[in-house]
Design an enzyme around this catalytic site. Sequence first.
Site, PDB file in Angstrom:
ATOM      1  N   TYR A  78      32.792  44.440  26.374  1.00 48.94           N
ATOM      2  CA  TYR A  78      33.742  43.224  26.903  1.00 48.94           C
ATOM      3  C   TYR A  78      32.868  42.379  27.587  1.00 48.94           C
ATOM      4  O   TYR A  78      33.173  41.085  27.297  1.00 48.94           O
ATOM      5  CB  TYR A  78      34.748  44.005  27.707  1.00 48.94           C
ATOM      6  CG  TYR A  78      35.468  42.998  28.504  1.00 48.94           C
ATOM      7  CD1 TYR A  78      36.759  42.385  27.966  1.00 48.94           C
ATOM      8  CD2 TYR A  78      35.252  42.349  29.852  1.00 48.94           C
ATOM      9  CE1 TYR A  78      37.380  41.205  28.535  1.00 48.94           C
ATOM     10  CE2 TYR A  78      35.988  41.538  30.251  1.00 48.94           C
ATOM     11  CZ  TYR A  78      36.918  40.924  29.788  1.00 48.94           C
ATOM     12  OH  TYR A  78      37.791  39.932  30.180  1.00 48.94           O
ATOM     13  N   GLU A  94      36.341  34.433  43.625  1.00 52.83           N
ATOM     14  CA  GLU A  94      37.182  35.613  43.645  1.00 52.83           C
ATOM     15  C   GLU A  94      38.133  35.471  44.626  1.00 52.83           C
ATOM     16  O   GLU A  94      37.758  35.076  45.717  1.00 52.83           O
ATOM     17  CB  GLU A  94      36.534  36.794  43.612  1.00 52.83           C
ATOM     18  CG  GLU A  94      37.357  38.042  43.432  1.00 52.83           C
ATOM     19  CD  GLU A  94      38.294  38.063  42.132  1.00 52.83           C
ATOM     20  OE1 GLU A  94      39.246  37.509  42.191  1.00 52.83           O
ATOM     21  OE2 GLU A  94      37.739  38.831  41.249  1.00 52.83           O
ATOM     22  N   ASP A 135      40.489  30.918  46.579  1.00 50.88           N
ATOM     23  CA  ASP A 135      41.264  30.727  45.442  1.00 50.88           C
ATOM     24  C   ASP A 135      40.729  29.629  44.585  1.00 50.88           C
ATOM     25  O   ASP A 135      40.265  28.564  45.088  1.00 50.88           O
ATOM     26  CB  ASP A 135      42.823  29.974  46.039  1.00 50.88           C
ATOM     27  CG  ASP A 135      43.840  29.644  44.979  1.00 50.88           C
ATOM     28  OD1 ASP A 135      43.444  29.693  43.869  1.00 50.88           O
ATOM     29  OD2 ASP A 135      44.919  29.577  45.405  1.00 50.88           O
ATOM     30  N   CYS A 136      40.540  30.184  43.401  1.00 58.52           N
ATOM     31  CA  CYS A 136      39.709  29.155  42.480  1.00 58.52           C
ATOM     32  C   CYS A 136      40.414  27.704  42.236  1.00 58.52           C
ATOM     33  O   CYS A 136      39.554  26.762  41.759  1.00 58.52           O
ATOM     34  CB  CYS A 136      39.714  29.571  41.213  1.00 58.52           C
ATOM     35  SG  CYS A 136      41.152  30.093  40.263  1.00 58.52           S
ATOM     36  N   ASP A 157      37.598  35.021  33.758  1.00 58.58           N
ATOM     37  CA  ASP A 157      37.827  36.283  33.777  1.00 58.58           C
ATOM     38  C   ASP A 157      39.184  36.658  34.682  1.00 58.58           C
ATOM     39  O   ASP A 157      39.312  37.836  35.147  1.00 58.58           O
ATOM     40  CB  ASP A 157      36.703  37.264  34.018  1.00 58.58           C
ATOM     41  CG  ASP A 157      36.909  38.837  33.585  1.00 58.58           C
ATOM     42  OD1 ASP A 157      37.351  38.989  32.635  1.00 58.58           O
ATOM     43  OD2 ASP A 157      36.346  39.589  34.492  1.00 58.58           O
ATOM     44  N   GLU A 204      41.616  49.547  21.976  1.00 58.99           N
ATOM     45  CA  GLU A 204      42.514  48.406  21.140  1.00 58.99           C
ATOM     46  C   GLU A 204      41.322  47.272  20.957  1.00 58.99           C
ATOM     47  O   GLU A 204      40.448  47.117  21.664  1.00 58.99           O
ATOM     48  CB  GLU A 204      43.728  48.010  21.388  1.00 58.99           C
ATOM     49  CG  GLU A 204      43.535  47.269  22.924  1.00 58.99           C
ATOM     50  CD  GLU A 204      44.775  46.884  23.626  1.00 58.99           C
ATOM     51  OE1 GLU A 204      46.217  47.092  22.810  1.00 58.99           O
ATOM     52  OE2 GLU A 204      44.883  46.083  24.679  1.00 58.99           O
ATOM     53  N   ASP A 260      34.910  42.804  39.473  1.00 59.18           N
ATOM     54  CA  ASP A 260      34.132  44.111  39.372  1.00 59.18           C
ATOM     55  C   ASP A 260      32.554  43.919  39.185  1.00 59.18           C
ATOM     56  O   ASP A 260      31.660  44.982  39.244  1.00 59.18           O
ATOM     57  CB  ASP A 260      34.530  44.765  37.866  1.00 59.18           C
ATOM     58  CG  ASP A 260      34.521  43.655  36.886  1.00 59.18           C
ATOM     59  OD1 ASP A 260      33.316  43.406  36.405  1.00 59.18           O
ATOM     60  OD2 ASP A 260      35.536  43.377  36.356  1.00 59.18           O
ATOM     61  N   GLN A 287      48.445  43.814  45.601  1.00 65.22           N
ATOM     62  CA  GLN A 287      48.147  44.867  44.524  1.00 65.22           C
ATOM     63  C   GLN A 287      47.547  46.019  44.645  1.00 65.22           C
ATOM     64  O   GLN A 287      47.243  46.157  46.022  1.00 65.22           O
ATOM     65  CB  GLN A 287      47.350  43.993  43.539  1.00 65.22           C
ATOM     66  CG  GLN A 287      45.837  43.833  43.820  1.00 65.22           C
ATOM     67  CD  GLN A 287      44.971  43.093  42.942  1.00 65.22           C
ATOM     68  OE1 GLN A 287      45.498  42.923  41.609  1.00 65.22           O
ATOM     69  NE2 GLN A 287      44.020  42.600  43.175  1.00 65.22           N
TER      70      GLN A 287
END
Length: 273
Positions: free
Chosen positions: A90, A133, A171-172, A192, A269, A114, A61
């Site tokens: 949020y 994560e 990896d979760c 999340d 939004e 984050d 990514q």
Amino acid sequence: MTETVHSWEDHGYLATYTAKNGRLPPIVRGAEVDRYWPTADGRLVEYDIDEIVYSKDSPYQNIKILHSKQFGNILILNGDVNLAESDLAYTHAIMGSGKEDYCGKEVLILGGGDGGILYELVKLKPKMVTMVEISFSYQMVIDGCRQHMRKTCGDVLDNLKGDCYQVLVEDCVPVLKTYAKEGRTFDYVINDLTAVPISTSPEEDSTWEFLRLILDLCIKVLKQDGKYFTQGNCVNLTEALTLYEEQLNMLYCPVQFSKDVVCVPSYMELYPL
């Protein structure tokens, strides 16, 4: 009637039509970074981006942190707005909107690279927070947020372990399977990882399959009176949100659920959580 076509990389195009007396604001061209993004329900939004703060490519990514005059620094993953320094609403919503007592509790966070959720949880004196994560881009995300989003993450990303938290760069899915096999349980699980998919055809969208897998595993590692929090998507995507709620009736055990709607500043939004 005049047709105007707006196109941008990875997001297709948007055609707008105006009558003779209609007028669109001018599209900013030639900027260092594209400042136009589509919302989940297909509206084109212009952001007041004035600087690229951080930009890296992992094998999977693109990671950017852009500066907005009104929202502060914004974390962008693969062209999608993830979280801005303005978006404490949020974080508070996905933690239960201030209604939960995390003191002395065991908490599992899935995703949250984050650092925002972890930072807010640590303030509430939990017994232990475990954050999982995935590793392929985590270091780039954590480096960027640690340097440029400290209003969001504070100092929790400076180290992978603290007095009441640990960050697992894994990896979760296998982690959750191991916890379920060992019988390890948590008072809270906060997911999340990803929003509810836009597609309303589960058989055509592997994201739904992933979502169902995570949901099922999370229920297995929750204590009997535990709570699971996750994000939804734009409130206008009513079909997709309804389809997600239907998944809750397909779990191996009965569950009760509720939802809140919050205005996330940088999303521009309403967003259910």
